[in-house]
Design a protein around this motif. Structure first.
Motif, PDB file in Angstrom:
ATOM      1  N   ILE A 117       0.830  -1.188   0.000  1.00  0.00           N
ATOM      2  CA  ILE A 117       0.000   0.000   0.000  1.00  0.00           C
ATOM      3  C   ILE A 117       0.875   1.252   0.000  1.00  0.00           C
ATOM      4  N   GLY A 118       0.416   2.260  -0.718  1.00  0.00           N
ATOM      5  CA  GLY A 118       1.102   3.552  -0.749  1.00  0.00           C
ATOM      6  C   GLY A 118       0.062   4.655  -0.741  1.00  0.00           C
ATOM      7  N   TRP A 119       0.509   5.869  -0.427  1.00  0.00           N
ATOM      8  CA  TRP A 119      -0.459   6.971  -0.390  1.00  0.00           C
ATOM      9  C   TRP A 119       0.217   8.312  -0.626  1.00  0.00           C
ATOM     10  N   LEU A 120      -0.634   9.266  -0.998  1.00  0.00           N
ATOM     11  CA  LEU A 120      -0.215  10.649  -1.160  1.00  0.00           C
ATOM     12  C   LEU A 120      -1.313  11.516  -0.562  1.00  0.00           C
ATOM     13  N   THR A 121      -0.944  12.332   0.425  1.00  0.00           N
ATOM     14  CA  THR A 121      -1.911  13.178   1.118  1.00  0.00           C
ATOM     15  C   THR A 121      -1.449  14.626   1.079  1.00  0.00           C
ATOM     16  N   PRO A 122      -2.348  15.580   1.327  1.00  0.00           N
ATOM     17  CA  PRO A 122      -1.939  16.990   1.347  1.00  0.00           C
ATOM     18  C   PRO A 122      -0.832  17.278   2.352  1.00  0.00           C
ATOM     19  N   ALA A 123      -0.772  16.519   3.442  1.00  0.00           N
ATOM     20  CA  ALA A 123       0.265  16.743   4.447  1.00  0.00           C
ATOM     21  C   ALA A 123       1.661  16.501   3.889  1.00  0.00           C
ATOM     22  N   GLN A 124       1.765  15.719   2.812  1.00  0.00           N
ATOM     23  CA  GLN A 124       3.070  15.427   2.224  1.00  0.00           C
ATOM     24  C   GLN A 124       3.524  16.501   1.244  1.00  0.00           C
ATOM     25  N   ASP A 125       2.676  17.467   0.968  1.00  0.00           N
ATOM     26  CA  ASP A 125       3.024  18.492  -0.015  1.00  0.00           C
ATOM     27  C   ASP A 125       4.263  19.294   0.382  1.00  0.00           C
ATOM     28  N   ARG A 126       4.538  19.387   1.662  1.00  0.00           N
ATOM     29  CA  ARG A 126       5.702  20.159   2.118  1.00  0.00           C
ATOM     30  C   ARG A 126       6.916  19.274   2.383  1.00  0.00           C
ATOM     31  N   ALA A 134      11.625  14.055   8.343  1.00  0.00           N
ATOM     32  CA  ALA A 134      10.373  13.794   7.621  1.00  0.00           C
ATOM     33  C   ALA A 134      10.649  13.025   6.338  1.00  0.00           C
ATOM     34  N   ARG A 135      11.739  13.364   5.665  1.00  0.00           N
ATOM     35  CA  ARG A 135      12.072  12.636   4.432  1.00  0.00           C
ATOM     36  C   ARG A 135      12.544  11.224   4.739  1.00  0.00           C
ATOM     37  N   ARG A 136      13.242  11.025   5.862  1.00  0.00           N
ATOM     38  CA  ARG A 136      13.615   9.654   6.245  1.00  0.00           C
ATOM     39  C   ARG A 136      12.363   8.818   6.509  1.00  0.00           C
ATOM     40  N   ARG A 137      11.400   9.390   7.198  1.00  0.00           N
ATOM     41  CA  ARG A 137      10.159   8.649   7.463  1.00  0.00           C
ATOM     42  C   ARG A 137       9.439   8.316   6.158  1.00  0.00           C
TER      43      ARG A 137
END
Length: 358
Positions: A117-126, A134-137
């Motif tokens: 599973i993968g995802w893209l959310t608005p919180a990842q925009d930054r 954050a990039r390591r996570r």
């Protein structure tokens, strides 16, 4: 193979929700705050890890369950159920998430063996302007979709590193430090390897993607220190005095960095426009979805992604998703941006924690 017969019980604002009759494209429409993202978060918990919000378990339980909740789904293959997956929290054991597969107790890590599973959310925009942590996570989450054991390696590394920091602070003797540093190094080497392999595979997949309206990112994995066991162990031993003074380890995988630049311009992703950053995030997400779906079913969760794209990029996104093997879940406040796929999608209206098939 796809997820179907999805149930949410006392999960956030969903008292009792069921979604059945899924397709490759699955669209959740409704006003902001209706509970669309909550459905995606529930699906993200049918995999190892903490879900797309990384929320505490007590935050996810609705008011009626006394701290408990349950999420279930069937894996459907050629119209027939091949497995039933579930994760739940009991009200009397509210601090622990439990898992069942085909009715039998299982580990959270074993969920990753059934689908990725993968995802893209608005919180990842930054992401590109955020911290290195954050990039390591983000890298760890992508690596987890390919290797279900990656999360446990990260947890063991971080726990051993915290113990080393405590021993340094207390002035622990060298024998104890040697022992704990062996653990830090063992787990750290595996974590660094998993991250580097993920970034290398993702880079290969990105380079193979056809040219189009999405800006391509160029990824570079920058290790925070030596990556081989003996060299990393020697570095930890050498830097004990420095790390004691700093109160933390200044070398190792906890200092890894993901460097991203935009192909063509060579500009750092952090300095690119908001639109360029979003395009690169989408390109990374699509490439990762291809990798994650190799050998296992793939599920891709896209929260509020279409509304922020122009018609050309929306059409290109839908085309690439259509060509992929992953089941896709999308959210939006209205059907308009999804007009191109509505006729081939399962569509649900979400309102105040209830879901109605359209």
């Amino acid at each position: 193979m796809a997820l179907d017969r999805i149930t949410l019980q006392n999960f956030r604002n969903h008292r009792a929700t069921e979604l059945a009759g899924t397709c490759q494209f699955n669209l959740l429409v409704g006003e902001n705050g209706a509970g669309k993202t909550n459905v995606l978060e529930a699906l993200s918990l049918l995999a190892p890890g903490r879900g797309l919000r990384r929320a505490a378990l007590d935050e996810m339980a609705g008011q009626a369950g006394g701290g408990g909740f349950a999420i279930g789904a069937s894996l459907k293959e050629q119209g027939h159920e091949s497995a039933r997956l579930g994760t739940y929290v009991e009200s009397e054991r509210a601090g622990r998430r439990l898992v069942r597969i085909n009715g039998a107790e299982a580990s959270a890590a074993s969920l990753g063996e059934w689908f990725a599973i993968g995802w893209l959310t608005p919180a990842q925009d930054r992401l590109f302007a955020d911290s290195a942590g954050a990039r390591r996570r983000h890298v760890d989450r992508m690596a987890l979709a390919l290797d279900p054991q990656h999360a446990s390696r990260v947890s063991r590394f971080e726990a051993a590193l915290r113990e080393r920091n405590r021993l340094l602070e207390r002035g622990g003797d060298s024998t104890w430090l040697d022992a704990i540093e062996a653990q830090v190094t063992e787990h750290g080497e595996r974590v660094a390897f998993g991250r580097s392999q993920l970034v290398a595979a993702l880079s290969d997949e990105l380079s193979a993607l056809p040219d189009g309206p999405f800006a391509k990112p160029i990824l570079t994995y920058r290790p925070g220190g030596p990556t081989e066991f003996e060299a990393l162990r020697a570095e930890f031993r050498l830097q004990r005095g420095r790390d004691r003074a700093a109160g933390r380890a200044l070398t190792g995988p906890q200092r890894d960095e993901l460097e991203v630049i935009m192909a063509g311009s060579g500009q750092s992703a952090a300095a690119c426009s908001t639109g360029e950053q979003k395009a690169m995030l989408i390109a990374m997400t699509l490439a990762h979805a291809v990798l994650a779906a190799e050998g296992r079913p793939g599920v891709l969760l896209l929260d509020e992604v279409a509304a922020h794209l122009d018609p050309v990029r929306r059409s290109a996104l839908f085309d690439r998703l259509r060509q992929g093997r992953a089941q896709v879940w999308l959210t939006g406040t209205e059907e308009g941006p999804f007009a191109e796929i509505v006729d081939e999608a399962a569509v649900w209206r979400v309102a105040a924690g209830t879901v109605e098939r359209l």
